[in-house]
Motif scaffolding. Structure first.
Motif, PDB file in Angstrom:
ATOM      1  N   ARG A  29       6.339 -12.586 -31.452  1.00 19.68           N
ATOM      2  CA  ARG A  29       5.383 -11.517 -31.140  1.00 19.68           C
ATOM      3  C   ARG A  29       4.679 -11.783 -29.816  1.00 19.68           C
ATOM      4  NH1 ARG A  29       2.262 -12.006 -36.424  1.00 19.68           N
ATOM      5  NH2 ARG A  29       2.057 -13.714 -35.340  1.00 19.68           N
ATOM      6  N   GLN A  30       4.306 -13.032 -29.549  1.00 24.44           N
ATOM      7  CA  GLN A  30       3.631 -13.360 -28.291  1.00 24.44           C
ATOM      8  C   GLN A  30       4.544 -13.124 -27.097  1.00 24.44           C
ATOM      9  OE1 GLN A  30       2.338 -17.368 -28.951  1.00 24.44           O
ATOM     10  NE2 GLN A  30       0.549 -16.749 -30.136  1.00 24.44           N
ATOM     11  N   LEU A  31       5.816 -13.476 -27.226  1.00 24.69           N
ATOM     12  CA  LEU A  31       6.770 -13.209 -26.152  1.00 24.69           C
ATOM     13  C   LEU A  31       6.909 -11.706 -25.932  1.00 24.69           C
ATOM     14  CD1 LEU A  31       8.763 -14.280 -24.076  1.00 24.69           C
ATOM     15  CD2 LEU A  31      10.502 -14.312 -25.883  1.00 24.69           C
ATOM     16  N   LEU A  35       6.147  -9.908 -22.395  1.00 24.18           N
ATOM     17  CA  LEU A  35       7.119  -9.058 -21.716  1.00 24.18           C
ATOM     18  C   LEU A  35       6.592  -7.637 -21.520  1.00 24.18           C
ATOM     19  CD1 LEU A  35      10.582 -10.093 -23.173  1.00 24.18           C
ATOM     20  CD2 LEU A  35       9.671 -10.529 -20.907  1.00 24.18           C
ATOM     21  N   ALA A  36       5.827  -7.129 -22.470  1.00 27.24           N
ATOM     22  CA  ALA A  36       5.233  -5.795 -22.316  1.00 27.24           C
ATOM     23  C   ALA A  36       4.267  -5.785 -21.139  1.00 27.24           C
ATOM     24  CB  ALA A  36       4.519  -5.384 -23.599  1.00 27.24           C
ATOM     25  N   GLY A  37       3.437  -6.798 -21.051  1.00 25.40           N
ATOM     26  CA  GLY A  37       2.507  -6.889 -19.917  1.00 25.40           C
ATOM     27  C   GLY A  37       3.242  -7.022 -18.596  1.00 25.40           C
ATOM     28  N   LEU A  38       4.293  -7.819 -18.592  1.00 26.18           N
ATOM     29  CA  LEU A  38       5.105  -7.991 -17.387  1.00 26.18           C
ATOM     30  C   LEU A  38       5.793  -6.678 -17.013  1.00 26.18           C
ATOM     31  CD1 LEU A  38       6.022 -10.087 -15.317  1.00 26.18           C
ATOM     32  CD2 LEU A  38       7.942 -10.610 -16.822  1.00 26.18           C
ATOM     33  N   GLY A  39       6.260  -5.945 -18.007  1.00 25.18           N
ATOM     34  CA  GLY A  39       6.883  -4.645 -17.752  1.00 25.18           C
ATOM     35  C   GLY A  39       5.901  -3.647 -17.169  1.00 25.18           C
ATOM     36  N   ILE A  40       4.694  -3.622 -17.695  1.00 25.12           N
ATOM     37  CA  ILE A  40       3.659  -2.723 -17.173  1.00 25.12           C
ATOM     38  C   ILE A  40       3.284  -3.108 -15.746  1.00 25.12           C
ATOM     39  CG2 ILE A  40       1.249  -2.016 -17.442  1.00 25.12           C
ATOM     40  CD1 ILE A  40       1.761  -2.260 -20.520  1.00 25.12           C
ATOM     41  N   LEU A  41       3.108  -4.401 -15.524  1.00 29.09           N
ATOM     42  CA  LEU A  41       2.795  -4.884 -14.177  1.00 29.09           C
ATOM     43  C   LEU A  41       3.920  -4.544 -13.203  1.00 29.09           C
ATOM     44  CD1 LEU A  41       0.903  -6.501 -12.319  1.00 29.09           C
ATOM     45  CD2 LEU A  41       2.162  -8.552 -13.008  1.00 29.09           C
ATOM     46  N   LEU A  59      11.576  -0.690 -17.400  1.00 34.03           N
ATOM     47  CA  LEU A  59      11.997  -0.086 -18.663  1.00 34.03           C
ATOM     48  C   LEU A  59      12.673  -1.110 -19.566  1.00 34.03           C
ATOM     49  CD1 LEU A  59      12.244   2.498 -20.327  1.00 34.03           C
ATOM     50  CD2 LEU A  59      14.460   2.864 -19.231  1.00 34.03           C
ATOM     51  N   VAL A  60      13.557  -1.932 -19.006  1.00 36.50           N
ATOM     52  CA  VAL A  60      14.244  -2.970 -19.794  1.00 36.50           C
ATOM     53  C   VAL A  60      13.232  -3.980 -20.341  1.00 36.50           C
ATOM     54  CG1 VAL A  60      15.809  -4.942 -19.607  1.00 36.50           C
ATOM     55  CG2 VAL A  60      16.490  -2.727 -18.691  1.00 36.50           C
ATOM     56  N   LEU A  61      12.261  -4.362 -19.519  1.00 36.89           N
ATOM     57  CA  LEU A  61      11.241  -5.311 -19.983  1.00 36.89           C
ATOM     58  C   LEU A  61      10.436  -4.741 -21.150  1.00 36.89           C
ATOM     59  CD1 LEU A  61       9.940  -6.678 -16.571  1.00 36.89           C
ATOM     60  CD2 LEU A  61      11.151  -7.973 -18.318  1.00 36.89           C
ATOM     61  N   LEU A  68      11.253  -7.201 -29.572  1.00 30.92           N
ATOM     62  CA  LEU A  68      10.741  -8.497 -30.043  1.00 30.92           C
ATOM     63  C   LEU A  68       9.547  -8.320 -30.977  1.00 30.92           C
ATOM     64  CD1 LEU A  68      10.975 -10.634 -26.796  1.00 30.92           C
ATOM     65  CD2 LEU A  68      12.210 -11.007 -28.925  1.00 30.92           C
ATOM     66  N   MET A  69       8.650  -7.397 -30.641  1.00 33.99           N
ATOM     67  CA  MET A  69       7.489  -7.170 -31.510  1.00 33.99           C
ATOM     68  C   MET A  69       7.925  -6.633 -32.873  1.00 33.99           C
ATOM     69  SD  MET A  69       4.404  -5.903 -29.096  1.00 33.99           S
ATOM     70  CE  MET A  69       5.100  -5.369 -27.557  1.00 33.99           C
ATOM     71  N   LEU A  70       8.900  -5.738 -32.870  1.00 30.68           N
ATOM     72  CA  LEU A  70       9.397  -5.209 -34.144  1.00 30.68           C
ATOM     73  C   LEU A  70      10.076  -6.296 -34.968  1.00 30.68           C
ATOM     74  CD1 LEU A  70      10.761  -1.705 -33.094  1.00 30.68           C
ATOM     75  CD2 LEU A  70       8.757  -2.217 -34.493  1.00 30.68           C
ATOM     76  N   ILE A  71      10.855  -7.158 -34.312  1.00 29.65           N
ATOM     77  CA  ILE A  71      11.480  -8.274 -35.023  1.00 29.65           C
ATOM     78  C   ILE A  71      10.407  -9.171 -35.643  1.00 29.65           C
ATOM     79  CG2 ILE A  71      12.763 -10.430 -34.679  1.00 29.65           C
ATOM     80  CD1 ILE A  71      14.490  -8.863 -32.630  1.00 29.65           C
ATOM     81  N   GLY A  72       9.350  -9.455 -34.888  1.00 32.97           N
ATOM     82  CA  GLY A  72       8.250 -10.276 -35.401  1.00 32.97           C
ATOM     83  C   GLY A  72       7.558  -9.631 -36.591  1.00 32.97           C
ATOM     84  N   ILE A  73       7.350  -8.327 -36.512  1.00 34.69           N
ATOM     85  CA  ILE A  73       6.697  -7.606 -37.607  1.00 34.69           C
ATOM     86  C   ILE A  73       7.558  -7.642 -38.858  1.00 34.69           C
ATOM     87  CG2 ILE A  73       6.016  -5.298 -38.386  1.00 34.69           C
ATOM     88  CD1 ILE A  73       5.097  -4.811 -35.436  1.00 34.69           C
ATOM     89  N   VAL A  74       8.863  -7.420 -38.693  1.00 34.94           N
ATOM     90  CA  VAL A  74       9.777  -7.426 -39.845  1.00 34.94           C
ATOM     91  C   VAL A  74       9.846  -8.826 -40.459  1.00 34.94           C
ATOM     92  CG1 VAL A  74      12.209  -7.199 -40.512  1.00 34.94           C
ATOM     93  CG2 VAL A  74      11.127  -5.443 -39.103  1.00 34.94           C
ATOM     94  N   ARG A  75       9.950  -9.867 -39.619  1.00 38.01           N
ATOM     95  CA  ARG A  75      10.003 -11.235 -40.143  1.00 38.01           C
ATOM     96  C   ARG A  75       8.734 -11.575 -40.916  1.00 38.01           C
ATOM     97  NH1 ARG A  75      11.249 -15.269 -35.546  1.00 38.01           N
ATOM     98  NH2 ARG A  75      10.853 -16.718 -37.238  1.00 38.01           N
TER      99      ARG A  75
END
Length: 87
Positions: A29-31, A35-41, A59-61, A68-75
Motif C-alpha cells: 500500500r505504501q508503494l 507511485l501515485a504521488g510520483l505520478g501526480i508530480l 498515466l502508467v505510474l 498496488l493499492m487494490l492488491i494491498g486492500i484485497v490482501r
C-alpha cells in the motif's frame, strides 16, 4: 496452529488487532501511495517543466499505483477474514 479469532468486544484486544492489521500488506500500500504521488508530480511537471514527456508516463505510474493499492486492500481483507475464522 493458528491464533484464535480476536475478541473485538475487548478494547485491549481490539487495539492489538488493529495494530496487527495495520502491518498487513503495508509495504504494498505504501508503494502504491508513493507511485501515485510520483505520478501526480510527473503529470504536473509534464505540463510545466517537461512538455516533451509522453502522456503515458504519469498515466502508467498512477494506474500501477491504483493496482498496488487494490492488491494491498484485497490482501488485508483476506487476512482479516481468515483471522476472524481462526485460520
Amino acid at each position: 496452529m493458528s491464533d484464535p479469532a480476536p475478541d473485538l468486544a475487548d478494547p485491549v484486544e481490539l487495539a492489538r488487532y488493529k495494530a496487527e492489521l495495520r502491518h498487513v500488506a503495508a509495504g504494498t500500500r505504501q508503494l502504491g501511495f508513493l507511485l501515485a504521488g510520483l505520478g501526480i508530480l510527473t503529470a504536473i511537471l509534464r505540463g510545466t517543466v517537461m512538455p516533451g514527456l509522453p502522456e503515458l508516463v504519469p498515466l502508467v505510474l498512477i494506474v500501477t499505483a491504483l493496482g498496488l493499492m487494490l492488491i494491498g486492500i484485497v490482501r488485508r481483507a483476506r487476512y482479516h477474514l481468515g483471522r476472524m475464522r481462526g485460520l
